[in-house]
Design an enzyme around this catalytic site. Structure first.
Site, PDB file in Angstrom:
ATOM      1  N   ARG A  27      22.034  -3.902  28.134  1.00 47.44           N
ATOM      2  CA  ARG A  27      21.079  -4.800  27.501  1.00 47.44           C
ATOM      3  C   ARG A  27      21.483  -6.258  27.682  1.00 47.44           C
ATOM      4  O   ARG A  27      20.641  -7.138  27.779  1.00 47.44           O
ATOM      5  CB  ARG A  27      20.970  -4.494  26.003  1.00 47.44           C
ATOM      6  CG  ARG A  27      20.289  -3.182  25.698  1.00 47.44           C
ATOM      7  CD  ARG A  27      20.189  -2.978  24.208  1.00 47.44           C
ATOM      8  NE  ARG A  27      19.944  -1.595  23.886  1.00 47.44           N
ATOM      9  CZ  ARG A  27      19.832  -1.149  22.650  1.00 47.44           C
ATOM     10  NH1 ARG A  27      19.953  -1.967  21.633  1.00 47.44           N
ATOM     11  NH2 ARG A  27      19.616   0.129  22.421  1.00 47.44           N
ATOM     12  N   HIS A 158      13.427  -2.864  31.637  1.00 56.72           N
ATOM     13  CA  HIS A 158      13.980  -2.705  30.298  1.00 56.72           C
ATOM     14  C   HIS A 158      13.521  -1.367  29.726  1.00 56.72           C
ATOM     15  O   HIS A 158      12.474  -0.838  30.112  1.00 56.72           O
ATOM     16  CB  HIS A 158      13.502  -3.848  29.404  1.00 56.72           C
ATOM     17  CG  HIS A 158      14.282  -3.993  28.136  1.00 56.72           C
ATOM     18  ND1 HIS A 158      14.014  -3.237  27.017  1.00 56.72           N
ATOM     19  CD2 HIS A 158      15.319  -4.801  27.802  1.00 56.72           C
ATOM     20  CE1 HIS A 158      14.845  -3.579  26.040  1.00 56.72           C
ATOM     21  NE2 HIS A 158      15.655  -4.528  26.493  1.00 56.72           N
ATOM     22  N   TYR A 159      14.298  -0.812  28.814  1.00 62.45           N
ATOM     23  CA  TYR A 159      13.944   0.504  28.281  1.00 62.45           C
ATOM     24  C   TYR A 159      12.764   0.458  27.315  1.00 62.45           C
ATOM     25  O   TYR A 159      12.145   1.486  27.036  1.00 62.45           O
ATOM     26  CB  TYR A 159      15.151   1.152  27.592  1.00 62.45           C
ATOM     27  CG  TYR A 159      15.572   0.482  26.306  1.00 62.45           C
ATOM     28  CD1 TYR A 159      15.116   0.945  25.079  1.00 62.45           C
ATOM     29  CD2 TYR A 159      16.445  -0.614  26.316  1.00 62.45           C
ATOM     30  CE1 TYR A 159      15.503   0.335  23.894  1.00 62.45           C
ATOM     31  CE2 TYR A 159      16.830  -1.234  25.145  1.00 62.45           C
ATOM     32  CZ  TYR A 159      16.366  -0.759  23.940  1.00 62.45           C
ATOM     33  OH  TYR A 159      16.742  -1.372  22.776  1.00 62.45           O
ATOM     34  N   ARG A 160      12.411  -0.714  26.819  1.00 62.32           N
ATOM     35  CA  ARG A 160      11.281  -0.819  25.899  1.00 62.32           C
ATOM     36  C   ARG A 160       9.957  -0.860  26.656  1.00 62.32           C
ATOM     37  O   ARG A 160       9.914  -1.146  27.850  1.00 62.32           O
ATOM     38  CB  ARG A 160      11.409  -2.073  25.030  1.00 62.32           C
ATOM     39  CG  ARG A 160      12.525  -1.966  24.010  1.00 62.32           C
ATOM     40  CD  ARG A 160      12.604  -3.210  23.152  1.00 62.32           C
ATOM     41  NE  ARG A 160      13.688  -3.075  22.175  1.00 62.32           N
ATOM     42  CZ  ARG A 160      14.460  -4.076  21.777  1.00 62.32           C
ATOM     43  NH1 ARG A 160      14.281  -5.289  22.266  1.00 62.32           N
ATOM     44  NH2 ARG A 160      15.409  -3.868  20.893  1.00 62.32           N
TER      45      ARG A 160
END
Length: 211
Positions: A27, A158-160
């Protein structure tokens, strides 16, 4: 059938857990100040079952945090053997043939691996790694196909996610009058059209819900 669905569910859960863990470790690798862009992607598939269905088309657009288009990326129809098209359900047969997508796929010289590499190259040139979320309508479905068939693209994002359909569902419950004037969909079932409509829809919610 129930046993099969349970196996599919367990497989998806494992993929999602490993995916989040992998991205969470990095992150802090994003470049400060450049993580507010949104990567809009839309896929057209032969169906919604990631165990057997395939990606027919992929498109990508990048916007800033205020939904201004910064870059309109690639849009590829992906070539497959004829049996892939023949295996589609009735809904997909009707809409993908009527839209001209299947004809584009058949005449395309781009396969899935090449499409994935070209999308990744586009992202690498325009956004920092693991910094920007994926945006779209019901985009979790697209994300599952990206995770399986375009893992390098998935790892770069990004994981979101920014799922416009979530905001629509909340508006329906909390501010139903807002939906009356929401932009109407054209239902062309083409990737770039769907992305543009999603951006327009979110811009409407931004102006009317997030004042």
């Amino acid at each position: 059938m129930l046993a099969h669905l349970r196996r599919v569910g367990l497989s998806l859960n494992r993929q999602i857990r490993s995916h989040i863990a992998f991205n969470s470790n990095d992150r802090m690798s994003s470049t400060c100040g450049l993580d507010t862009d949104i990567v809009w992607m839309d896929l057209e598939m032969t169906g919604l079952d990631i165990e057997k269905d395939k990606i027919l088309e992929v498109a990508c657009i990048i916007t800033d945090q205020d939904l201004n288009v910064k870059s309109e990326g690639p849009c590829f129809a992906i070539n497959h053997p004829q049996e892939v098209y023949d295996s589609m359900n009735e809904w997909c047969m009707k809409h993908h043939y009527n839209s001209g997508l299947i004809d584009r796929c058949k005449s395309s010289d781009v396969n899935l691996e090449e499409a994935s590499n070209l999308v990744l190259s586009y992202l690498e040139k325009n956004i920092p790694k693991r910094a920007c979320p994926l945006g779209g309508n019901s985009v979790y479905t697209d994300r599952l196909f990206i995770m399986k068939f375009m893992p390098l693209v998935d790892a770069y994002l990004h994981y979101r996610i920014v799922d416009v359909s979530t905001i629509k569902e909340l508006a329906k419950r909390w501010h139903p009058a807002i939906l009356d004037s929401a932009p109407k969909k054209s239902f062309t079932h083409r990737s770039l059209d769907d992305i543009r409509e999603s951006i327009k829809e979110l811009a409407y919610y931004k102006a009317n819900l997030f004042k």
